[in-house]
Write a protein that holds these residues in place. Structure first.
Motif, mmCIF file in Angstrom:
data_model
loop_
_atom_site.group_PDB
_atom_site.id
_atom_site.type_symbol
_atom_site.label_atom_id
_atom_site.label_comp_id
_atom_site.label_asym_id
_atom_site.label_seq_id
_atom_site.Cartn_x
_atom_site.Cartn_y
_atom_site.Cartn_z
ATOM 1 N N TRP A 47 -7.625 11.320 118.671
ATOM 2 C CA TRP A 47 -7.765 12.302 117.608
ATOM 3 C C TRP A 47 -8.678 13.456 118.014
ATOM 4 C CZ3 TRP A 47 -5.399 13.346 113.084
ATOM 5 C CH2 TRP A 47 -4.433 12.432 112.683
ATOM 6 N N THR A 48 -9.640 13.173 118.861
ATOM 7 C CA THR A 48 -10.502 14.242 119.358
ATOM 8 C C THR A 48 -9.694 15.251 120.157
ATOM 9 O OG1 THR A 48 -12.405 12.768 119.411
ATOM 10 C CG2 THR A 48 -12.531 14.747 120.774
ATOM 11 N N ASN A 49 -8.824 14.762 121.023
ATOM 12 C CA ASN A 49 -7.988 15.665 121.811
ATOM 13 C C ASN A 49 -6.952 16.365 120.950
ATOM 14 O OD1 ASN A 49 -8.473 15.438 124.963
ATOM 15 N ND2 ASN A 49 -8.901 13.445 124.061
ATOM 16 N N ALA A 50 -6.409 15.663 119.957
ATOM 17 C CA ALA A 50 -5.446 16.298 119.061
ATOM 18 C C ALA A 50 -6.106 17.436 118.287
ATOM 19 C CB ALA A 50 -4.856 15.264 118.103
ATOM 20 N N PHE A 51 -7.328 17.212 117.816
ATOM 21 C CA PHE A 51 -8.038 18.268 117.092
ATOM 22 C C PHE A 51 -8.247 19.485 117.989
ATOM 23 C CE2 PHE A 51 -11.902 20.436 115.669
ATOM 24 C CZ PHE A 51 -11.603 20.648 114.332
ATOM 25 N N HIS A 52 -8.679 19.239 119.228
ATOM 26 C CA HIS A 52 -8.881 20.345 120.164
ATOM 27 C C HIS A 52 -7.585 21.133 120.368
ATOM 28 C CE1 HIS A 52 -8.433 22.013 124.249
ATOM 29 N NE2 HIS A 52 -9.703 22.379 124.123
ATOM 30 N N ASP A 53 -6.490 20.418 120.631
ATOM 31 C CA ASP A 53 -5.242 21.090 120.980
ATOM 32 C C ASP A 53 -4.656 21.867 119.799
ATOM 33 O OD1 ASP A 53 -5.627 19.904 123.409
ATOM 34 O OD2 ASP A 53 -4.000 18.447 123.222
ATOM 35 N N VAL A 54 -4.790 21.330 118.586
ATOM 36 C CA VAL A 54 -4.273 22.043 117.418
ATOM 37 C C VAL A 54 -5.129 23.264 117.106
ATOM 38 C CG1 VAL A 54 -3.925 21.906 114.921
ATOM 39 C CG2 VAL A 54 -3.122 20.051 116.386
ATOM 40 N N LEU A 55 -6.460 23.079 117.032
ATOM 41 C CA LEU A 55 -7.328 24.222 116.690
ATOM 42 C C LEU A 55 -7.262 25.322 117.737
ATOM 43 C CD1 LEU A 55 -9.386 24.937 114.365
ATOM 44 C CD2 LEU A 55 -8.219 22.745 114.241
ATOM 45 N N TYR A 56 -6.948 24.958 118.986
ATOM 46 C CA TYR A 56 -6.775 25.978 120.032
ATOM 47 C C TYR A 56 -5.687 26.966 119.620
ATOM 48 C CZ TYR A 56 -6.611 27.884 124.774
ATOM 49 O OH TYR A 56 -6.678 28.714 125.875
ATOM 50 N N GLN A 57 -4.606 26.454 119.034
ATOM 51 C CA GLN A 57 -3.505 27.319 118.620
ATOM 52 C C GLN A 57 -3.913 28.273 117.502
ATOM 53 O OE1 GLN A 57 -0.794 27.018 120.560
ATOM 54 N NE2 GLN A 57 -1.890 25.320 121.540
ATOM 55 N N VAL A 127 -11.764 13.577 112.083
ATOM 56 C CA VAL A 127 -11.530 15.025 112.048
ATOM 57 C C VAL A 127 -12.676 15.730 111.333
ATOM 58 C CG1 VAL A 127 -9.992 16.838 111.215
ATOM 59 C CG2 VAL A 127 -9.039 14.757 112.206
ATOM 60 N N HIS A 128 -13.169 15.139 110.250
ATOM 61 C CA HIS A 128 -14.323 15.715 109.554
ATOM 62 C C HIS A 128 -15.474 15.957 110.527
ATOM 63 C CE1 HIS A 128 -17.364 15.995 106.198
ATOM 64 N NE2 HIS A 128 -18.138 15.593 107.192
ATOM 65 N N ASN A 235 4.455 19.986 111.756
ATOM 66 C CA ASN A 235 4.018 20.359 113.106
ATOM 67 C C ASN A 235 2.803 21.272 113.006
ATOM 68 O OD1 ASN A 235 3.702 21.027 115.775
ATOM 69 N ND2 ASN A 235 5.532 22.325 115.881
ATOM 70 N N LEU A 236 1.612 20.679 113.106
ATOM 71 C CA LEU A 236 0.386 21.475 112.992
ATOM 72 C C LEU A 236 0.194 22.405 114.179
ATOM 73 C CD1 LEU A 236 -2.284 19.019 111.536
ATOM 74 C CD2 LEU A 236 -0.850 20.675 110.347
ATOM 75 N N HIS A 237 0.842 22.131 115.296
ATOM 76 C CA HIS A 237 0.709 22.998 116.471
ATOM 77 C C HIS A 237 1.367 24.357 116.251
ATOM 78 C CE1 HIS A 237 -0.864 19.943 119.323
ATOM 79 N NE2 HIS A 237 -0.196 19.106 118.553
ATOM 80 N N ASN A 238 2.193 24.473 115.229
ATOM 81 C CA ASN A 238 2.974 25.691 115.007
ATOM 82 C C ASN A 238 2.142 26.750 114.290
ATOM 83 O OD1 ASN A 238 5.114 27.479 114.858
ATOM 84 N ND2 ASN A 238 6.058 26.468 113.093
#
Length: 417
Positions: A47-57, A127-128, A235-238
Protein backbone atom coordinates in the motif's frame (compact mmCIF):
# COMPACT_ATOMS: atom_id res chain seq x y z
CA UNK A 1 10.13 -5.16 12.86
CA UNK A 2 10.87 -2.43 15.35
CA UNK A 3 10.75 -4.56 18.47
CA UNK A 4 12.86 -2.18 20.55
CA UNK A 5 10.67 0.85 19.82
CA UNK A 6 13.70 2.81 18.63
CA UNK A 7 12.37 3.51 15.11
CA UNK A 8 15.04 1.19 13.65
CA UNK A 9 14.08 -2.24 12.23
CA UNK A 10 16.06 -5.04 13.88
CA UNK A 11 18.56 -6.91 11.71
CA UNK A 12 16.99 -9.94 10.07
CA UNK A 13 13.47 -8.92 10.95
CA UNK A 14 12.28 -8.25 7.42
CA UNK A 15 9.67 -9.92 5.24
CA UNK A 16 11.92 -11.93 2.91
CA UNK A 17 10.61 -13.12 -0.45
CA UNK A 18 13.79 -15.02 -1.26
CA UNK A 19 15.52 -15.19 -4.61
CA UNK A 20 12.18 -15.73 -6.37
CA UNK A 21 10.74 -12.58 -4.78
CA UNK A 22 7.70 -14.56 -3.69
CA UNK A 23 5.87 -12.47 -1.09
CA UNK A 24 2.73 -14.60 -0.94
CA UNK A 25 2.76 -15.28 2.80
CA UNK A 26 0.02 -17.09 4.74
CA UNK A 27 -2.41 -14.94 6.72
CA UNK A 28 -4.12 -16.20 9.85
CA UNK A 29 -6.86 -13.80 11.01
CA UNK A 30 -7.93 -16.03 13.87
CA UNK A 31 -4.73 -15.67 15.90
CA UNK A 32 -2.53 -12.80 17.03
CA UNK A 33 -0.79 -11.10 14.13
CA UNK A 34 2.75 -12.17 14.91
CA UNK A 35 2.31 -15.55 13.24
CA UNK A 36 1.33 -13.64 10.09
CA UNK A 37 3.82 -10.82 10.46
CA UNK A 38 5.38 -11.35 7.01
CA UNK A 39 1.95 -11.07 5.38
CA UNK A 40 1.10 -8.02 7.46
CA UNK A 41 4.32 -6.20 6.58
CA UNK A 42 4.00 -7.15 2.90
CA UNK A 43 0.53 -5.61 2.82
CA UNK A 44 1.93 -2.48 4.48
CA UNK A 45 4.71 -2.32 1.89
CA UNK A 46 2.30 -2.83 -1.02
CA UNK A 47 0.00 0.00 0.00
CA UNK A 48 2.93 2.33 0.57
CA UNK A 49 4.09 1.82 -3.00
CA UNK A 50 0.54 2.07 -4.34
CA UNK A 51 0.09 5.41 -2.58
CA UNK A 52 3.36 6.70 -4.05
CA UNK A 53 2.51 5.59 -7.58
CA UNK A 54 -1.03 7.00 -7.55
CA UNK A 55 -0.15 10.37 -5.97
CA UNK A 56 2.70 10.71 -8.47
CA UNK A 57 0.07 10.90 -11.22
CA UNK A 58 -1.69 13.73 -9.38
CA UNK A 59 1.39 15.90 -8.97
CA UNK A 60 3.22 14.63 -5.89
CA UNK A 61 6.33 13.95 -7.94
CA UNK A 62 10.06 14.55 -7.54
CA UNK A 63 9.89 18.31 -8.00
CA UNK A 64 7.05 18.51 -5.48
CA UNK A 65 9.10 16.73 -2.81
CA UNK A 66 7.94 13.13 -2.87
CA UNK A 67 9.99 10.44 -1.11
CA UNK A 68 12.30 8.51 -3.44
CA UNK A 69 15.77 7.00 -3.26
CA UNK A 70 16.55 8.06 -6.85
CA UNK A 71 14.88 11.01 -8.58
CA UNK A 72 16.29 10.15 -12.02
CA UNK A 73 17.32 13.76 -12.75
CA UNK A 74 13.70 14.94 -12.56
CA UNK A 75 14.34 17.59 -9.93
CA UNK A 76 13.94 17.74 -6.17
CA UNK A 77 16.04 16.13 -3.48
CA UNK A 78 16.55 12.39 -3.40
CA UNK A 79 17.83 9.75 -1.01
CA UNK A 80 14.68 9.90 1.14
CA UNK A 81 12.59 6.75 0.66
CA UNK A 82 9.81 6.20 3.19
CA UNK A 83 11.05 3.92 5.99
CA UNK A 84 8.43 1.48 7.28
CA UNK A 85 8.36 -0.60 10.42
CA UNK A 86 5.86 -2.75 12.26
CA UNK A 87 6.02 -2.60 16.05
CA UNK A 88 4.87 -5.51 18.20
CA UNK A 89 5.30 -4.13 21.71
CA UNK A 90 3.08 -1.06 21.63
CA UNK A 91 -0.16 0.16 20.15
CA UNK A 92 -1.02 2.91 17.70
CA UNK A 93 1.00 4.38 14.87
CA UNK A 94 3.38 7.26 14.31
CA UNK A 95 4.61 9.21 11.31
CA UNK A 96 7.39 11.78 11.04
CA UNK A 97 8.06 13.90 7.95
CA UNK A 98 11.41 15.74 7.81
CA UNK A 99 12.42 18.09 4.99
CA UNK A 100 13.21 16.67 1.57
CA UNK A 101 16.32 14.45 1.30
CA UNK A 102 15.65 12.97 4.74
CA UNK A 103 13.42 9.91 4.92
CA UNK A 104 9.90 10.03 6.37
CA UNK A 105 9.28 7.26 8.92
CA UNK A 106 6.02 5.40 9.38
CA UNK A 107 5.72 2.95 12.29
CA UNK A 108 2.55 0.95 12.75
CA UNK A 109 1.33 -1.42 15.44
CA UNK A 110 0.76 -5.11 14.86
CA UNK A 111 -1.60 -5.27 17.82
CA UNK A 112 -4.74 -3.23 17.86
CA UNK A 113 -7.08 -3.11 14.90
CA UNK A 114 -10.08 -5.38 15.44
CA UNK A 115 -11.17 -7.57 13.82
CA UNK A 116 -7.89 -8.03 11.99
CA UNK A 117 -5.49 -7.65 14.89
CA UNK A 118 -3.02 -5.47 13.00
CA UNK A 119 -3.22 -1.83 11.95
CA UNK A 120 -0.99 -2.66 8.97
CA UNK A 121 -3.91 -4.70 7.59
CA UNK A 122 -6.20 -1.70 7.90
CA UNK A 123 -5.56 -0.07 4.54
CA UNK A 124 -7.46 3.09 5.43
CA UNK A 125 -5.08 3.63 8.36
CA UNK A 126 -2.03 2.92 6.20
CA UNK A 127 -3.07 5.49 3.60
CA UNK A 128 -3.98 7.96 6.35
CA UNK A 129 -0.44 7.75 7.71
CA UNK A 130 1.20 7.97 4.30
CA UNK A 131 -0.95 10.96 3.38
CA UNK A 132 0.91 13.00 5.99
CA UNK A 133 4.07 12.70 3.89
CA UNK A 134 2.23 14.33 0.97
CA UNK A 135 0.31 17.01 2.87
CA UNK A 136 3.35 18.08 4.89
CA UNK A 137 5.62 18.48 1.87
CA UNK A 138 3.05 19.95 -0.52
CA UNK A 139 1.94 22.65 1.91
CA UNK A 140 4.76 25.16 2.16
CA UNK A 141 7.06 23.21 -0.10
CA UNK A 142 9.31 20.16 0.37
CA UNK A 143 11.93 22.07 2.38
CA UNK A 144 9.36 23.28 4.92
CA UNK A 145 7.23 20.38 6.21
CA UNK A 146 6.29 22.32 9.35
CA UNK A 147 3.40 24.30 7.86
CA UNK A 148 0.69 22.19 9.45
CA UNK A 149 1.21 22.90 13.12
CA UNK A 150 -1.50 25.52 13.62
CA UNK A 151 -4.83 24.86 15.34
CA UNK A 152 -7.05 25.13 12.26
CA UNK A 153 -4.83 23.24 9.85
CA UNK A 154 -6.77 20.50 8.02
CA UNK A 155 -3.97 17.90 8.08
CA UNK A 156 -5.78 15.07 9.84
CA UNK A 157 -8.80 15.72 7.63
CA UNK A 158 -6.78 15.34 4.45
CA UNK A 159 -5.29 12.13 5.84
CA UNK A 160 -8.77 10.74 6.61
CA UNK A 161 -10.01 11.82 3.18
CA UNK A 162 -7.14 10.19 1.27
CA UNK A 163 -7.80 7.01 3.24
CA UNK A 164 -11.45 7.15 2.16
CA UNK A 165 -10.55 7.85 -1.47
CA UNK A 166 -8.07 5.00 -1.77
CA UNK A 167 -10.44 2.45 -0.24
CA UNK A 168 -13.65 3.39 -2.09
CA UNK A 169 -15.65 0.64 -3.78
CA UNK A 170 -17.59 1.06 -6.99
CA UNK A 171 -20.81 0.11 -5.18
CA UNK A 172 -20.42 2.85 -2.55
CA UNK A 173 -22.96 5.67 -2.54
CA UNK A 174 -22.94 9.10 -0.95
CA UNK A 175 -24.87 7.74 2.03
CA UNK A 176 -22.66 4.67 2.56
CA UNK A 177 -21.26 4.74 6.09
CA UNK A 178 -17.47 4.86 5.88
CA UNK A 179 -15.42 4.14 9.00
CA UNK A 180 -17.30 4.25 12.31
CA UNK A 181 -17.37 6.15 15.57
CA UNK A 182 -14.59 4.04 17.06
CA UNK A 183 -12.31 6.24 14.98
CA UNK A 184 -14.24 9.50 14.59
CA UNK A 185 -17.41 10.94 16.18
CA UNK A 186 -19.58 9.60 13.34
CA UNK A 187 -19.15 7.65 10.17
CA UNK A 188 -18.22 9.60 7.06
CA UNK A 189 -21.32 10.10 4.92
CA UNK A 190 -23.20 12.97 3.27
CA UNK A 191 -26.33 11.91 5.18
CA UNK A 192 -26.96 14.80 7.59
CA UNK A 193 -29.01 12.54 9.86
CA UNK A 194 -25.77 10.63 10.59
CA UNK A 195 -23.07 13.25 10.12
CA UNK A 196 -24.41 16.79 10.49
CA UNK A 197 -21.07 18.49 11.08
CA UNK A 198 -20.50 21.90 9.50
CA UNK A 199 -17.66 24.40 9.65
CA UNK A 200 -18.96 25.94 12.87
CA UNK A 201 -18.52 22.61 14.67
CA UNK A 202 -14.77 22.88 14.24
CA UNK A 203 -14.85 25.50 17.02
CA UNK A 204 -15.54 22.88 19.65
CA UNK A 205 -13.86 19.80 18.19
CA UNK A 206 -10.52 18.67 19.59
CA UNK A 207 -7.39 19.64 17.68
CA UNK A 208 -6.20 18.06 15.42
CA UNK A 209 -8.35 14.94 14.95
CA UNK A 210 -11.73 16.52 15.67
CA UNK A 211 -11.12 19.56 13.48
CA UNK A 212 -9.69 17.22 10.84
CA UNK A 213 -12.88 15.17 10.97
CA UNK A 214 -14.90 18.31 10.13
CA UNK A 215 -12.62 19.14 7.19
CA UNK A 216 -12.81 15.58 5.84
CA UNK A 217 -16.62 15.78 6.12
CA UNK A 218 -16.60 18.93 3.97
CA UNK A 219 -14.29 17.30 1.41
CA UNK A 220 -16.49 14.19 1.35
CA UNK A 221 -19.49 16.39 0.50
CA UNK A 222 -17.52 17.94 -2.36
CA UNK A 223 -16.29 14.56 -3.58
CA UNK A 224 -19.76 13.06 -3.85
CA UNK A 225 -21.10 16.09 -5.68
CA UNK A 226 -18.31 15.54 -8.23
CA UNK A 227 -19.02 11.80 -8.45
CA UNK A 228 -22.75 12.40 -8.88
CA UNK A 229 -21.97 14.80 -11.71
CA UNK A 230 -19.15 12.85 -13.43
CA UNK A 231 -19.31 9.25 -12.27
CA UNK A 232 -16.76 7.04 -10.51
CA UNK A 233 -13.56 5.50 -11.92
CA UNK A 234 -12.05 2.56 -9.99
CA UNK A 235 -8.72 3.29 -11.72
CA UNK A 236 -7.11 5.80 -9.36
CA UNK A 237 -4.04 6.01 -11.62
CA UNK A 238 -6.17 7.80 -14.23
CA UNK A 239 -5.31 11.33 -13.13
CA UNK A 240 -6.32 12.74 -16.50
CA UNK A 241 -9.75 11.16 -16.26
CA UNK A 242 -12.92 13.15 -15.82
CA UNK A 243 -14.65 10.90 -13.28
CA UNK A 244 -15.58 12.69 -10.07
CA UNK A 245 -13.12 10.85 -7.82
CA UNK A 246 -10.24 11.51 -10.23
CA UNK A 247 -11.15 15.20 -10.40
CA UNK A 248 -11.44 15.42 -6.61
CA UNK A 249 -7.98 13.88 -6.13
CA UNK A 250 -6.46 16.33 -8.62
CA UNK A 251 -8.13 19.35 -7.07
CA UNK A 252 -7.21 18.57 -3.47
CA UNK A 253 -3.61 17.55 -4.26
CA UNK A 254 -2.99 20.56 -6.50
CA UNK A 255 -4.59 22.92 -3.98
CA UNK A 256 -1.95 22.12 -1.37
CA UNK A 257 0.67 23.67 -3.65
CA UNK A 258 -1.38 26.88 -3.88
CA UNK A 259 -2.35 27.45 -0.25
CA UNK A 260 -0.27 29.39 2.29
CA UNK A 261 1.77 27.95 5.12
CA UNK A 262 -0.36 27.44 8.27
CA UNK A 263 -3.68 27.32 6.36
CA UNK A 264 -7.15 27.45 7.86
CA UNK A 265 -10.28 26.00 6.33
CA UNK A 266 -11.04 29.12 4.27
CA UNK A 267 -7.49 29.10 2.92
CA UNK A 268 -7.85 25.44 1.97
CA UNK A 269 -11.24 26.08 0.37
CA UNK A 270 -9.91 28.97 -1.69
CA UNK A 271 -6.94 26.87 -2.79
CA UNK A 272 -9.29 24.19 -4.14
CA UNK A 273 -11.20 26.86 -6.05
CA UNK A 274 -7.89 28.15 -7.40
CA UNK A 275 -6.87 24.62 -8.41
CA UNK A 276 -10.12 24.33 -10.36
CA UNK A 277 -9.16 27.45 -12.30
CA UNK A 278 -5.63 26.17 -12.96
CA UNK A 279 -6.58 22.61 -13.92
CA UNK A 280 -10.07 22.88 -15.38
CA UNK A 281 -10.59 26.55 -16.23
CA UNK A 282 -13.19 26.91 -13.47
CA UNK A 283 -15.51 24.21 -14.83
CA UNK A 284 -16.43 23.04 -11.33
CA UNK A 285 -16.68 26.40 -9.58
CA UNK A 286 -20.44 26.36 -9.06
CA UNK A 287 -20.44 22.75 -7.90
CA UNK A 288 -17.59 23.38 -5.46
CA UNK A 289 -19.22 26.46 -3.97
CA UNK A 290 -22.51 24.62 -3.49
CA UNK A 291 -20.76 21.78 -1.66
CA UNK A 292 -18.73 24.12 0.56
CA UNK A 293 -21.74 26.28 1.37
CA UNK A 294 -23.84 23.23 2.31
CA UNK A 295 -21.34 22.44 5.07
CA UNK A 296 -20.99 26.01 6.32
CA UNK A 297 -17.95 27.07 4.33
CA UNK A 298 -19.84 29.52 2.15
CA UNK A 299 -18.72 32.84 0.76
CA UNK A 300 -19.14 34.79 3.99
CA UNK A 301 -17.42 32.22 6.21
CA UNK A 302 -14.47 33.55 8.19
CA UNK A 303 -11.64 31.57 9.72
CA UNK A 304 -10.34 34.43 11.85
CA UNK A 305 -6.74 33.55 12.64
CA UNK A 306 -5.71 30.10 11.49
CA UNK A 307 -3.80 29.73 14.76
CA UNK A 308 -7.13 29.26 16.55
CA UNK A 309 -10.15 27.11 15.82
CA UNK A 310 -12.31 29.04 18.31
CA UNK A 311 -12.92 32.16 16.22
CA UNK A 312 -14.47 30.57 13.14
CA UNK A 313 -17.69 31.95 11.68
CA UNK A 314 -19.61 29.64 9.39
CA UNK A 315 -21.86 30.78 6.55
CA UNK A 316 -24.11 28.98 4.10
CA UNK A 317 -24.31 31.61 1.35
CA UNK A 318 -23.14 31.35 -2.23
CA UNK A 319 -20.53 33.81 -3.49
CA UNK A 320 -21.37 36.79 -5.65
CA UNK A 321 -23.20 35.74 -8.85
CA UNK A 322 -20.95 34.33 -11.52
CA UNK A 323 -23.37 35.48 -14.21
CA UNK A 324 -23.21 39.14 -15.19
CA UNK A 325 -25.29 41.55 -17.20
CA UNK A 326 -25.12 41.12 -20.93
CA UNK A 327 -23.70 44.27 -22.51
CA UNK A 328 -26.09 46.12 -24.78
CA UNK A 329 -25.19 46.56 -28.40
CA UNK A 330 -24.56 50.24 -27.68
CA UNK A 331 -22.09 49.67 -24.86
CA UNK A 332 -20.45 46.44 -26.21
CA UNK A 333 -18.16 46.12 -23.21
CA UNK A 334 -16.07 42.93 -23.25
CA UNK A 335 -12.97 41.44 -21.66
CA UNK A 336 -10.92 39.80 -24.40
CA UNK A 337 -8.17 38.28 -22.23
CA UNK A 338 -6.53 38.22 -18.82
CA UNK A 339 -2.93 37.09 -19.20
CA UNK A 340 -0.89 35.66 -17.71
CA UNK A 341 -3.43 33.60 -15.80
CA UNK A 342 -2.42 32.25 -13.31
CA UNK A 343 -0.61 35.44 -12.44
CA UNK A 344 2.24 36.05 -10.02
CA UNK A 345 3.19 39.73 -9.69
CA UNK A 346 0.95 41.20 -12.39
CA UNK A 347 -1.45 40.44 -15.23
CA UNK A 348 -2.69 42.34 -18.30
CA UNK A 349 -6.41 42.88 -18.86
CA UNK A 350 -7.30 43.42 -22.50
CA UNK A 351 -10.80 44.75 -23.09
CA UNK A 352 -12.89 46.54 -25.70
CA UNK A 353 -15.45 49.36 -25.41
CA UNK A 354 -18.25 49.91 -27.91
CA UNK A 355 -18.40 53.60 -27.04
CA UNK A 356 -16.58 56.21 -25.00
CA UNK A 357 -17.68 55.82 -21.40
CA UNK A 358 -16.66 55.96 -17.76
CA UNK A 359 -15.39 52.49 -16.82
CA UNK A 360 -14.03 51.06 -13.58
CA UNK A 361 -11.76 48.01 -13.38
CA UNK A 362 -11.89 46.41 -9.90
CA UNK A 363 -10.58 43.28 -8.21
CA UNK A 364 -12.95 41.25 -6.04
CA UNK A 365 -12.17 38.36 -3.74
CA UNK A 366 -14.21 35.17 -3.64
CA UNK A 367 -16.40 36.54 -0.86
CA UNK A 368 -17.65 39.29 -3.15
CA UNK A 369 -15.63 42.07 -1.53
CA UNK A 370 -13.95 44.70 -3.69
CA UNK A 371 -10.34 44.79 -2.55
CA UNK A 372 -8.76 47.06 -5.16
CA UNK A 373 -9.59 49.46 -7.99
CA UNK A 374 -7.01 49.19 -10.77
CA UNK A 375 -8.48 51.89 -13.02
CA UNK A 376 -11.41 54.31 -12.93
CA UNK A 377 -12.11 56.94 -15.57
CA UNK A 378 -13.16 57.81 -19.10
CA UNK A 379 -12.00 55.42 -21.81
CA UNK A 380 -12.42 55.98 -25.54
CA UNK A 381 -14.23 53.59 -27.85
CA UNK A 382 -11.96 50.74 -28.95
CA UNK A 383 -9.43 48.39 -27.39
CA UNK A 384 -7.47 48.94 -24.17
CA UNK A 385 -4.89 47.15 -22.04
CA UNK A 386 -4.48 47.73 -18.29
CA UNK A 387 -1.63 46.27 -16.27
CA UNK A 388 -2.99 45.00 -12.93
CA UNK A 389 -0.63 44.60 -9.97
CA UNK A 390 -1.22 41.26 -8.18
CA UNK A 391 1.98 41.23 -6.15
CA UNK A 392 0.23 42.17 -2.90
CA UNK A 393 -2.58 39.64 -3.30
CA UNK A 394 -2.49 36.37 -1.40
CA UNK A 395 -2.57 33.25 -3.60
CA UNK A 396 -6.13 32.39 -4.53
CA UNK A 397 -8.97 33.11 -6.96
CA UNK A 398 -10.11 36.65 -7.72
CA UNK A 399 -12.50 38.34 -10.12
CA UNK A 400 -11.51 41.06 -12.57
CA UNK A 401 -14.67 43.16 -12.94
CA UNK A 402 -15.31 45.88 -15.55
CA UNK A 403 -18.28 48.17 -14.90
CA UNK A 404 -19.98 51.01 -16.72
CA UNK A 405 -23.40 52.50 -15.98
CA UNK A 406 -25.00 50.07 -18.45
CA UNK A 407 -22.95 46.90 -18.33
CA UNK A 408 -20.81 44.68 -16.15
CA UNK A 409 -18.44 41.95 -17.32
CA UNK A 410 -16.18 39.76 -15.26
CA UNK A 411 -13.41 37.17 -15.60
CA UNK A 412 -11.55 35.07 -13.05
CA UNK A 413 -7.83 35.34 -12.38
CA UNK A 414 -5.77 32.95 -10.25
CA UNK A 415 -2.86 34.32 -8.24
CA UNK A 416 -0.21 31.65 -7.67
CA UNK A 417 3.45 31.75 -6.71
Amino acid sequence: FDQNANSIPEVGEFADGGSELDFDFPLDLENPPFASSDAVLTNFFYWTNAFHDVLYQYGFDEAAGNAQQNNYARGGGEGDPVLLAGRDNSSGATVSVPPESSSPRVIISLLDSPPFGALALDNWTTVHLLAHTATSRLTGGPANPSCLGNAEQPGEGWADWYGLMFTMRDDDTRTTLRRDNNFRPTAYTTDFSVNDRTYGDSQTEAVPFGTGYVWATILWEMTWDLIDANGFDPNLHNADGTAGNNVALRLVTEAMKLQPCLPGFVDARDAILAADQVLYGGDYEELLWNAFARRGLGASASQGTSNSNADNVEAFDSPFPTSVEEPTAASALSIESVAPNPASQSTRVTFRMGRTDDVRLSIYDMRGRRIAVASDGIRQEGGHVIQVDTGDLAPGVYAIRLETDEATVMQRVVVAR
